[in-house]
Design a protein around this motif. Structure first.
Motif, PDB file in Angstrom:
ATOM      1  N   VAL A 164      66.533  44.311  30.761  1.00  0.00           N
ATOM      2  CA  VAL A 164      65.163  44.051  30.796  1.00  0.00           C
ATOM      3  C   VAL A 164      64.559  44.896  30.325  1.00  0.00           C
ATOM      4  N   PHE A 165      63.073  44.634  29.820  1.00  0.00           N
ATOM      5  CA  PHE A 165      62.171  45.648  29.308  1.00  0.00           C
ATOM      6  C   PHE A 165      61.088  45.815  30.279  1.00  0.00           C
ATOM      7  N   SER A 166      60.797  47.081  30.421  1.00  0.00           N
ATOM      8  CA  SER A 166      59.756  47.321  31.373  1.00  0.00           C
ATOM      9  C   SER A 166      58.863  48.764  30.802  1.00  0.00           C
ATOM     10  N   ASP A 167      57.870  49.283  31.482  1.00  0.00           N
ATOM     11  CA  ASP A 167      57.051  50.308  31.067  1.00  0.00           C
ATOM     12  C   ASP A 167      57.954  51.624  31.186  1.00  0.00           C
ATOM     13  N   GLN A 168      59.197  51.422  31.815  1.00  0.00           N
ATOM     14  CA  GLN A 168      60.081  52.453  31.990  1.00  0.00           C
ATOM     15  C   GLN A 168      61.115  52.503  30.824  1.00  0.00           C
ATOM     16  N   GLY A 169      60.966  51.479  30.013  1.00  0.00           N
ATOM     17  CA  GLY A 169      61.904  51.500  28.797  1.00  0.00           C
ATOM     18  C   GLY A 169      62.942  50.357  29.081  1.00  0.00           C
ATOM     19  N   ASP A 170      64.092  50.258  28.460  1.00  0.00           N
ATOM     20  CA  ASP A 170      65.087  49.399  28.728  1.00  0.00           C
ATOM     21  C   ASP A 170      65.923  49.718  30.128  1.00  0.00           C
ATOM     22  N   LEU A 171      65.929  48.648  30.838  1.00  0.00           N
ATOM     23  CA  LEU A 171      66.748  48.692  32.049  1.00  0.00           C
ATOM     24  C   LEU A 171      67.667  47.614  32.362  1.00  0.00           C
ATOM     25  N   TRP A 172      68.565  47.926  33.117  1.00  0.00           N
ATOM     26  CA  TRP A 172      69.376  46.769  33.574  1.00  0.00           C
ATOM     27  C   TRP A 172      69.048  46.422  34.855  1.00  0.00           C
ATOM     28  N   GLU A 173      68.929  45.010  35.086  1.00  0.00           N
ATOM     29  CA  GLU A 173      68.661  44.399  36.273  1.00  0.00           C
ATOM     30  C   GLU A 173      69.948  43.820  36.995  1.00  0.00           C
ATOM     31  N   ILE A 174      70.357  44.249  38.337  1.00  0.00           N
ATOM     32  CA  ILE A 174      71.538  43.904  38.672  1.00  0.00           C
ATOM     33  C   ILE A 174      71.295  42.978  39.950  1.00  0.00           C
ATOM     34  N   SER A 175      71.536  41.834  39.806  1.00  0.00           N
ATOM     35  CA  SER A 175      71.100  40.568  40.696  1.00  0.00           C
ATOM     36  C   SER A 175      72.248  40.731  41.893  1.00  0.00           C
ATOM     37  N   THR A 176      71.869  40.738  43.353  1.00  0.00           N
ATOM     38  CA  THR A 176      72.953  40.335  44.277  1.00  0.00           C
ATOM     39  C   THR A 176      72.383  39.345  45.285  1.00  0.00           C
ATOM     40  N   ALA A 177      73.219  39.028  46.124  1.00  0.00           N
ATOM     41  CA  ALA A 177      72.844  37.926  47.100  1.00  0.00           C
ATOM     42  C   ALA A 177      71.707  38.003  47.626  1.00  0.00           C
ATOM     43  N   LYS A 178      71.128  39.379  48.030  1.00  0.00           N
ATOM     44  CA  LYS A 178      70.080  39.763  48.824  1.00  0.00           C
ATOM     45  C   LYS A 178      68.812  40.160  47.974  1.00  0.00           C
ATOM     46  N   LYS A 179      69.243  40.942  47.066  1.00  0.00           N
ATOM     47  CA  LYS A 179      67.966  41.572  46.327  1.00  0.00           C
ATOM     48  C   LYS A 179      68.369  41.826  44.955  1.00  0.00           C
ATOM     49  N   ALA A 180      67.525  42.340  43.918  1.00  0.00           N
ATOM     50  CA  ALA A 180      67.845  42.786  42.390  1.00  0.00           C
ATOM     51  C   ALA A 180      67.691  44.273  42.721  1.00  0.00           C
ATOM     52  N   TYR A 181      68.310  44.897  41.782  1.00  0.00           N
ATOM     53  CA  TYR A 181      68.102  46.461  41.711  1.00  0.00           C
ATOM     54  C   TYR A 181      68.189  46.627  40.107  1.00  0.00           C
ATOM     55  N   ARG A 182      67.278  47.656  39.764  1.00  0.00           N
ATOM     56  CA  ARG A 182      66.957  48.176  38.269  1.00  0.00           C
ATOM     57  C   ARG A 182      67.635  49.449  38.149  1.00  0.00           C
ATOM     58  N   SER A 183      68.032  49.755  37.075  1.00  0.00           N
ATOM     59  CA  SER A 183      68.748  50.963  36.648  1.00  0.00           C
ATOM     60  C   SER A 183      68.793  51.333  35.208  1.00  0.00           C
ATOM     61  N   LYS A 184      68.574  52.505  34.901  1.00  0.00           N
ATOM     62  CA  LYS A 184      68.634  53.026  33.454  1.00  0.00           C
ATOM     63  C   LYS A 184      70.121  52.813  32.908  1.00  0.00           C
ATOM     64  N   LYS A 185      70.982  53.183  33.744  1.00  0.00           N
ATOM     65  CA  LYS A 185      72.328  53.163  33.429  1.00  0.00           C
ATOM     66  C   LYS A 185      73.267  52.198  34.327  1.00  0.00           C
ATOM     67  N   LEU A 186      74.374  51.622  33.769  1.00  0.00           N
ATOM     68  CA  LEU A 186      74.889  50.710  34.645  1.00  0.00           C
ATOM     69  C   LEU A 186      76.515  51.123  34.267  1.00  0.00           C
ATOM     70  N   LEU A 187      77.048  51.256  35.557  1.00  0.00           N
ATOM     71  CA  LEU A 187      78.581  51.627  35.365  1.00  0.00           C
ATOM     72  C   LEU A 187      79.308  50.603  36.148  1.00  0.00           C
ATOM     73  N   LEU A 188      80.181  50.053  35.530  1.00  0.00           N
ATOM     74  CA  LEU A 188      80.996  48.899  36.061  1.00  0.00           C
ATOM     75  C   LEU A 188      82.489  49.485  36.302  1.00  0.00           C
ATOM     76  N   THR A 189      82.803  49.574  37.707  1.00  0.00           N
ATOM     77  CA  THR A 189      84.291  50.026  38.026  1.00  0.00           C
ATOM     78  C   THR A 189      84.770  48.762  39.067  1.00  0.00           C
ATOM     79  N   THR A 190      84.669  47.925  38.788  1.00  0.00           N
ATOM     80  CA  THR A 190      84.920  46.733  39.783  1.00  0.00           C
ATOM     81  C   THR A 190      86.382  45.999  39.767  1.00  0.00           C
ATOM     82  N   GLY A 191      87.305  46.923  38.869  1.00  0.00           N
ATOM     83  CA  GLY A 191      88.761  46.596  38.961  1.00  0.00           C
ATOM     84  C   GLY A 191      88.879  45.141  38.405  1.00  0.00           C
ATOM     85  N   SER A 192      89.902  44.673  38.829  1.00  0.00           N
ATOM     86  CA  SER A 192      90.489  43.134  38.309  1.00  0.00           C
ATOM     87  C   SER A 192      89.526  42.343  39.087  1.00  0.00           C
ATOM     88  N   ASN A 193      88.224  42.101  38.625  1.00  0.00           N
ATOM     89  CA  ASN A 193      87.254  40.946  39.033  1.00  0.00           C
ATOM     90  C   ASN A 193      86.808  39.924  38.287  1.00  0.00           C
TER      91      ASN A 193
END
Length: 423
Positions: A141-170
């Motif tokens: 997503v694009f915002s006034d803070q630059g390019d971000l990653w928006e991570i959706s979950t069942a309860k809420k969404a999180y925004r982050s500058k960097k996204l690290l995926l360590t989910t194994g065999s998912n």
């Protein structure tokens, strides 16, 4: 809003989070874990003792234990490998010990020691841990803070500058990545034992012997000089453990890892050849038997002349058609040839597989061509990083899969920290 969101509260995720937080304390870091507990695979590893790594300190030799990832991990292992892992834990008051087979465990013999280390470090460094948090999607997503990653979950969404995926065999995370342009190598099981029903091993579970085991290509079998021949496609040497359901041990597990895709294509039905005395050539072994025949007066059953377990010797003597009461002078050359064959080329039919303890390992994942192995950053998605078994990397048993998690976690952390330095 976070600087770094890590999806997956396992070994690689915690290891990366700790290194990022130590290098840049001002960064706001979150770990999102779908389960109630974090580090569950660490908990069960090594029978609850946690096989932290393996005492292999040469990067090339270390990399050779990865059926998928050997070439890609060579460079990373020159940066961060076994010695660095030992140093990480020693710095935090945890000593590791080397066992006879090279596996390394905490001296406490408890995986809880490793879990407590990670969770206490996360608390000390202010890393935000969110449990029961299943990720349902992520998008750029694009915002006034630059390019971000928006991570959706069942309860809420999180925004982050960097996204690290360590989910194994998912599979769900792989599906999301595939939808965003990543190639996912289809997963198949690795590190499994062989189901075998055979009279020669039926009543001797728990017996272990040093062997050479070869997988035979059932498709290319052919008739040669009146005998059925086979194309040998995979081979490994090491201890073989006879179990209630068939065969396990390092020799079998190596084959299951290196042959993960081939054996899956066979639907786990194939033949193996076991050499119970790999130090002997068949001709040399028969010659030894003929010499013993000239001097030994006892029964063949009672006179074990090669280094195999007694009960296995007895079963193979029986399989060669040698009666319990038959003495060495009485046994025929043909019977000794049959015994030689039983010892050097026993054929067994594998009919299915079983999971190796609690160590679920999968071959498959994010295509390695789409990852920069200097930083473990995606070549497809900006500011997305990977570590651990989410990648198409897996190893034989012995602590190597955890070493991949530590190395990937460290280099991903380093890549993330350096990217902040450039902005």
């Amino acid at each position: 809003m976070f600087d770094v969101v890590i999806v997956g509260g396992g070994a690689a995720g915690f290891f990366a989070a700790i290194h990022i937080a130590e290098a840049r304390p001002q960064l706001k870091i979150a770990i999102l874990e779908r389960g109630k507990q974090v580090l569950t695979k660490v908990k069960v590893s090594g029978g609850g003792r946690c096989n932290v790594t393996h005492a292999e300190f040469n990067p090339a030799d270390l990399a050779s234990n990865y059926p998928r990832g050997e070439k890609e991990l060579l460079g990373p292992f020159h940066t961060y490998a076994t010695g660095d892992t030992i140093g990480f834990f020693e710095k935090r008051g945890i000593s590791l010990k080397i066992e006879e087979d090279g596996r390394m465990f905490p001296t406490t013999d408890s995986s809880q020691t490793i879990i407590d280390c990670f969770t206490s470090e996360a608390d000390r460094l202010g890393i935000h841990i969110v449990r029961i948090c299943t990720v349902t999607g992520f998008k750029n997503v694009f915002s006034d803070q630059g390019d971000l990653w928006e991570i959706s979950t069942a309860k809420k969404a999180y925004r982050s500058k960097k996204l690290l995926l360590t989910t194994g065999s998912n599979p769900k995370i792989w599906g999301l990545l595939n939808g965003l342009g990543h190639t996912i190598v289809p997963p198949v099981p690795s590190l499994f034992t062989f189901n075998i029903q055979d009279e020669r091993i039926k009543n001797i579970p728990g017996i272990s012997s040093h062997t050479e085991v070869t997988v035979l290509d059932k498709i290319k079998s052919r008739r040669n000089n009146g005998r059925v021949g086979h194309s040998e496609i995979l081979s490994s040497e090491g201890p073989l453990l006879i179990t209630h359901w068939g065969m396990s041990g390092p020799a079998i597990l190596k084959l299951s890892a290196w042959g993960a895709r081939i054996l899956e294509s066979y639907k786990y039905q194939f033949k193996i050849k076991v050499n119970w005395v790999p130090d002997y050539h068949p001709d040399g072994l028969l010659e030894l038997f003929m010499k013993v025949k000239q001097v030994e007066k006892k029964t063949v059953l009672r006179t074990k002349v090669v280094d195999v377990p007694k009960r296995l010797w007895a079963n193979l003597v029986c399989a060669a058609g040698i009666d319990d009461s038959l003495t060495w002078p009485e046994v025929s050359k043909n019977q000794l040839q049959d015994l030689t064959a039983q010892l050097t080329e026993s054929l067994f039919f594998v009919n299915g597989k079983s999971t190796f303890k609690e160590e679920f390992v999968t071959a498959g994942g994010v295509d390695l061509k789409e990852v920069n192995f200097k930083t473990f950053e995606s070549k497809v998605l900006p500011n997305v990083y990977f570590a651990g078994e989410i990648l198409n990397i897996d190893a034989i048993t012995g602590g190597f899969n955890f070493q991949n998690a530590w190395t990937g976690g460290f280099l991903a952390a380093q890549g993330i920290v350096n990217s902040f330095d450039r902005t």
